[in-house]
Design a protein around this motif. Sequence first.
Motif, mmCIF file in Angstrom:
data_model
loop_
_atom_site.group_PDB
_atom_site.id
_atom_site.type_symbol
_atom_site.label_atom_id
_atom_site.label_comp_id
_atom_site.label_asym_id
_atom_site.label_seq_id
_atom_site.Cartn_x
_atom_site.Cartn_y
_atom_site.Cartn_z
ATOM 1 N N GLU A 113 0.858 -1.182 0.000
ATOM 2 C CA GLU A 113 0.000 0.000 0.000
ATOM 3 C C GLU A 113 0.897 1.235 0.000
ATOM 4 O O GLU A 113 1.778 1.376 0.841
ATOM 5 C CB GLU A 113 -0.893 -0.003 1.239
ATOM 6 N N GLU A 130 -8.985 0.101 -6.096
ATOM 7 C CA GLU A 130 -8.922 -1.180 -5.387
ATOM 8 C C GLU A 130 -7.844 -2.060 -6.005
ATOM 9 O O GLU A 130 -7.312 -1.755 -7.075
ATOM 10 C CB GLU A 130 -10.284 -1.878 -5.411
ATOM 11 N N ASN A 137 -3.906 -11.297 2.125
ATOM 12 C CA ASN A 137 -4.740 -10.487 3.008
ATOM 13 C C ASN A 137 -3.994 -10.357 4.324
ATOM 14 O O ASN A 137 -3.351 -11.312 4.766
ATOM 15 C CB ASN A 137 -6.104 -11.134 3.282
ATOM 16 N N ASN A 169 -12.133 2.412 6.973
ATOM 17 C CA ASN A 169 -11.570 3.755 7.134
ATOM 18 C C ASN A 169 -11.781 4.307 8.535
ATOM 19 O O ASN A 169 -11.655 5.515 8.756
ATOM 20 C CB ASN A 169 -12.181 4.709 6.098
ATOM 21 N N SER A 212 -3.535 -6.038 13.380
ATOM 22 C CA SER A 212 -2.998 -6.820 12.262
ATOM 23 C C SER A 212 -1.774 -7.588 12.725
ATOM 24 O O SER A 212 -1.077 -7.173 13.657
ATOM 25 C CB SER A 212 -2.641 -5.913 11.079
ATOM 26 N N GLU A 244 -7.131 -6.318 5.350
ATOM 27 C CA GLU A 244 -6.901 -5.546 4.142
ATOM 28 C C GLU A 244 -6.380 -6.425 3.000
ATOM 29 O O GLU A 244 -5.536 -7.282 3.189
ATOM 30 C CB GLU A 244 -5.868 -4.458 4.465
ATOM 31 N N GLU A 245 -6.934 -6.201 1.807
ATOM 32 C CA GLU A 245 -6.529 -6.951 0.624
ATOM 33 C C GLU A 245 -5.265 -6.331 0.035
ATOM 34 O O GLU A 245 -5.169 -5.119 -0.124
ATOM 35 C CB GLU A 245 -7.657 -6.916 -0.413
#
Length: 376
Positions: A113, A130, A137, A169, A212, A244-245
């Motif tokens: 990201e 996206e 993941n 978010n 995470s 999160e992908e």
Amino acid sequence: MSDHKMATVRQVVAALEELAPLSLAESWDKVGLQVGDPDRPVKKVMLSLDSNDEGVIDEAIAKGVDLIIAHHAMIFRPVQTVRTDTPYGRKLQKLLKHDIGVYVAHTNLDIAEGGINDILASRLHLEQVEVLSRVHNTRLKKLVVFVPSTHHEQVLKALGDAGAGWIGNYSHCAFNMQGIGTFVPQAGTDPYIGEQGVLEKVEEVRIETIVSDANQGKVVAAMLAAHPYEEVAYDIYPLEIMGEELGHGRVGNLVQEMTLKQFAEFVKVQFGVPAARVVGPHDRIVRRVAVLGGSGEEFYPAALNKKADVLVTGDIRYHYAQDALADGICLVDPGHNTEKICLPSLQAYLEAKVREREYEVEVILSETNTEPFTFL
């Protein structure tokens, strides 16, 4: 006397790995420190798209660079010999002779990201972006900690500030439930509340939040630092739900639709290239765009699946172009070297990290053109 600290290769690349952890890289990829000593001091870092380029290496020597950080590997296939009468052996010899390290961030930086593909998507002004093709993941866990009511807000804030509780978010997400905690401090303890040998009852809050896998250590450390107890009661549970992908490429919508011809001209301007190969009717209206840095022809079915009108990627071969056209998706190929436009963003990121840590490190961009193609 300067307040700045000397940094090592290990410390500089650790900052980059906060953006692009090596764990994100594809299993076939060759990433990480490929040449040099991780404990060597670093004063000057040069960012380059390519490391296996003699012009880049000569530039690093001329500019007194200690570490090259590149997207493309110096060592990819097994090295059988290091003969200095060959171009490859000569390049390795130069790096070793001048004590220049080479660190590679490839598919991990593509997938990350804020990495290559997010930067490319931003250059095309894509909205509602996206992931094009999922690879990972983030693994999520539930963290449960018991806190005396007096320190509830303090610990809750520390957890959220350290990155716990991100859902979509929304940050600082948690569930809080009041109850009574009991304990008996034993010999050798120095309890914050109560006394040795006496059963203590305390009003406590059970905080439940999400963390995470990658961020677990940081969150737990922040929680322990904010918690008043000598021995903190907490649990961590693995969860079946996916976080999160993360993956290759990005897909999103143009701010305004345009024809394929107009879009190809837009790509040329935004990616700074003199030409682009185009597959598809020039008057076709495009609005939804998939983009993938480097070589991404095999991802056109994924782009179709995401309802993209066009895929922007490099190194497209003849039969892939024919198949994509037959399947109804357009292609724009601005070349593989377009990934170089991401380097200024990476420079800004690394400079910010260096300043934050007060390292005495200069981060520069390579000025060597490594594009092998010219257009006549």
